[in-house]
Every structure is written in structure tokens, then in C-alpha cells.
Design an enzyme around this catalytic site. Structure first.
Site, PDB file in Angstrom:
ATOM      1  N   THR A  40       0.831  -1.203   0.000  1.00 43.23           N
ATOM      2  CA  THR A  40       0.000   0.000   0.000  1.00 43.23           C
ATOM      3  C   THR A  40       0.869   1.257   0.000  1.00 43.23           C
ATOM      4  O   THR A  40       0.590   2.229  -0.718  1.00 43.23           O
ATOM      5  CB  THR A  40      -0.921   0.009   1.231  1.00 43.23           C
ATOM      6  OG1 THR A  40      -1.759  -1.135   1.187  1.00 43.23           O
ATOM      7  CG2 THR A  40      -1.765   1.267   1.275  1.00 43.23           C
ATOM      8  N   HIS A  43       2.218   1.874  -3.430  1.00 38.42           N
ATOM      9  CA  HIS A  43       1.212   2.473  -4.308  1.00 38.42           C
ATOM     10  C   HIS A  43       1.112   3.984  -4.073  1.00 38.42           C
ATOM     11  O   HIS A  43       1.024   4.766  -5.027  1.00 38.42           O
ATOM     12  CB  HIS A  43      -0.157   1.833  -4.068  1.00 38.42           C
ATOM     13  CG  HIS A  43      -0.286   0.440  -4.604  1.00 38.42           C
ATOM     14  ND1 HIS A  43      -0.183   0.144  -5.941  1.00 38.42           N
ATOM     15  CD2 HIS A  43      -0.522  -0.735  -3.972  1.00 38.42           C
ATOM     16  CE1 HIS A  43      -0.348  -1.156  -6.122  1.00 38.42           C
ATOM     17  NE2 HIS A  43      -0.548  -1.703  -4.938  1.00 38.42           N
TER      18      HIS A  43
END
Length: 342
Positions: A40, A43
Site C-alpha cells: 500500500t 502504491h
């Protein structure tokens, strides 16, 4: 305090000074010691399509951490300064049907630490006491820093009984590697893991898999023959989010096989539903951790001798975050840790 911030709506991160978080009556203030870098976080750093939709800048990143409690709100009674803690990164509403029924991991209003609110890539982080896990037994700091993804692995691996079963894991990323270690520790007969990275497959061998299979040059059916499996795998753990991995898993399951899916696909893709129906295969989606039953299981597994240290392959001081993120993004190693005391 110093914090790692997504300060602009563009690729990159900044190490900068931000105010120390304030706590309310039910909150805990934690001095961060170590953090783990998650997909995450990668990203958000790259500012891809998902990040552009999910994140508002400025934001302090990070949800995998271990730290020491330095202060508590007036209503907090069971957590004390000096406690070593990790945190559940899913903050739930406490009011919906699932929350009221004790199924907090199914809350529809979940807010992610380091995604929907400021996170743990900082010298201090504040959390509701209900999201704090106190380590009552000694645990290595690097391992304690990755309790969040370890929980994903445990939740997935223990979705179905494993004792005596033949287990197929697709995807030897950090969570797949931890799931392999859990499956072996929990009594699986054979644990087979697939990937296309020889570096990660070598890590899988270190955690004790029966077979680490490079599917760029061999098939899962080849692996079955090597191990003498006649009817396919009993349990599948899909960790890659890759369409070919799921297709190959379904094709190599025994009748009545059970698949737990944690890998998140980036797009829709067709599935052989006829095979799933006629083989009576069970598919179960997994997201996050059960609060806090999974956390209890994680601590007990470690107390019982489960060793996760081979999964941790990179350690950096927080000021070297660029090198750490590059390492994590390479796709060749395991978990990468940032030390906030360095």
C-alpha cells in the site's frame, strides 16, 4: 516530529516536520520504534490510479509498526506507558451491524491507518486504545513491526483446517512467505509455493516449504508429480492477485478443495466457474485480520516457535527511506523495515 509524508499529489515522498499527534480520552500515544513497508505504501509513493482515488494529501504514511506507549487518555485503563505495542490498522465505526455483533473486521465504514488518516511513519502515532495490541510476551522488534501483514498471512492460512493437508500457495511475496511458515507450523503435510522470482523462492525454502516452484519454467502439475500427489491440493492460498495463478490453482485442486484468496487483482478476469461448481470448490475472500482473534493466534504461534526472521531481508534507518522503498519495490526480497530510533 519527523514524519514520512505524501505532501503532494504526485510521485514521491518527503521526510519533513509535522506536529506531534494529540490524543483524546480513549486514545494512546505511541513512540514509534520500527515500521514495515507495505505494498500500500508503494502504491502511495508511486501515486498510481488507486492512490489517486484513495488518498488525500498531505498524509503521513504507514500502518505496520511497533512502538512504546508514552501517554494514554483518561479513559484508558488497560494500557500503560512503557508497554510495547503494535496496532490494528483498520479503524472501525463500532456502530454498524457487524461491529455490534463482534465482527469488526467486516465493518463497512473501515478507515485505514496511513491511508484514510495519518499513519505510523513518524516518530509518534496516536491510536484508539481499542486498536492497540500489547505484546505481553517478548518479541523481536522487527517481527513486532510486521504484525499487521503477519495477521493477513495468519487469517488466510488458518481460514481452513491444515493438519495433514496438502497446501498450494501462489505468490511468494512477504505475506505468502509468512503464510507458508504458518501452514508448515500448523501441521500441513506438503506446502508448495509458486513464484517467478528465484530470490523469493529461496526465501520460501528457508521457511521450510516442501517445494518452491518457479512457474516460469515448470507447472503446478509438475510439482504434484514430484511430490506424488494423486488428486490435487486440499487447500489453496492465493496471495498474488494474478489471474493465471488463480486459474492454475483452481485447475489443480482436489474435489471439495478450499481456496482462501488474499491477493487483490488489479482488474476483472474470467474464472472457470464450471470447474469450481463441478469440483465443489469453496472460495473465501480474506481482507485484513479478525479483531483480535487473529492477533491472539499470531502471538501464540510465535511463542510456539514460529520463526519469521527469514522473511525480513532489508533494514534501514528512516532517513534512508528512498533506498528502503526501492528495495521493497524491487520484488525480489521479503519485508523491509525502517528503524525510527536510528
Amino acid at each position: 516530529m519527523k514524519a514520512l509524508v505524501k505532501d503532494r499529489a504526485e510521485p514521491g515522498l518527503a521526510l519533513t516536520d509535522v506536529p506531534e499527534p494529540e490524543i483524546g480520552p480513549g486514545d494512546v500515544l505511541i513512540k514509534v520504534l520500527r515500521t514495515g513497508i507495505c505494498g500500500t505504501d508503494l502504491h502511495i509513493r508511486s501515486w498510481d490510479g488507486w492512490a489517486r482515488q484513495a488518498v488525500r494529501t498531505p498524509l503521513v504514511l504507514g500502518h505496520e509498526f511497533v512502538g512504546e506507549v508514552v501517554d494514554t487518555g483518561r479513559d484508558v485503563t488497560d494500557i500503560r506507558p512503557g508497554d510495547r505495542v503494535s496496532g490494528e490498522g483498520h479503524l472501525v465505526c463500532g456502530k454498524c451491524r457487524n461491529c455490534l455483533a463482534g465482527r469488526r473486521h467486516l465493518c463497512r465504514a473501515t478507515v485505514g491507518l496511513g491511508v484514510g488518516r495519518d499513519g505510523a511513519f513518524a516518530e509518534y502515532v496516536a491510536l484508539p486504545a481499542s486498536n492497540v495490541w500489547v505484546h505481553r510476551a517478548p518479541v523481536d522488534l522487527d517481527v513486532a513491526a510486521i504484525f499487521d501483514p503477519f495477521g493477513n498471512a495468519v487469517h488466510t492460512a488458518l481460514a481452513f483446517p491444515l493438519v495433514g493437508e496438502d497446501v498450494l500457495i501462489t505468490g511468494a511475496g512477504p505475506i505468502g512467505l509468512m503464510a507458508a511458515a504458518v501452514a508448515r507450523h500448523a501441521g500441513a503435510r506438503h506446502v508448495v509455493i509458486t513464484d517467478v522470482s528465484e530470490e523469493r523462492l529461496d526465501l520460501a525454502r528457508k521457511v521450510g516449504v516442501s517445494l518452491a516452484l518457479n512457474v516460469s519454467g515448470a507447472t503446478i502439475a509438475d510439482g504434484q508429480r514430484e511430490l506424488g500427489l494423486r488428486e490435487g491440493f486440499d487447500v489453496g492460498l492465493e496471495m498474488s492477485g494474478h489471474r493465471d495463478a488463480l486459474r492454475d490453482m483452481v485447475a489443480n485442486m482436489t474435489h471439495g478443495g478450499r481456496i482462501a484468496m488474499l491477493g487483490l487483482p488489479t482488474e476483472e478476469f474470467p474464472v472457470d466457474w464450471a470447474r469450481i461448481v463441478t469440483s465443489m470448490i469453496t472460495l473465501k475472500g480474506i481482507y485484513g485480520r479478525e479483531m483480535f482473534e487473529t492477533w491472539y493466534a499470531m502471538s501464540v504461534l510465535l511463542e510456539g516457535g514460529l520463526d519469521l526472521t527469514p522473511v525480513i531481508t532489508g533494514r534501514y534507518g528512516f532517513r534512508d527511506f528512498e533506498a528502503a522503498f526501492d528495495d521493497a519495490a524491487s520484488g525480489h526480497g521479503g519485508k523491509v523495515i525502517l528503524d525510527w530510533t536510528a
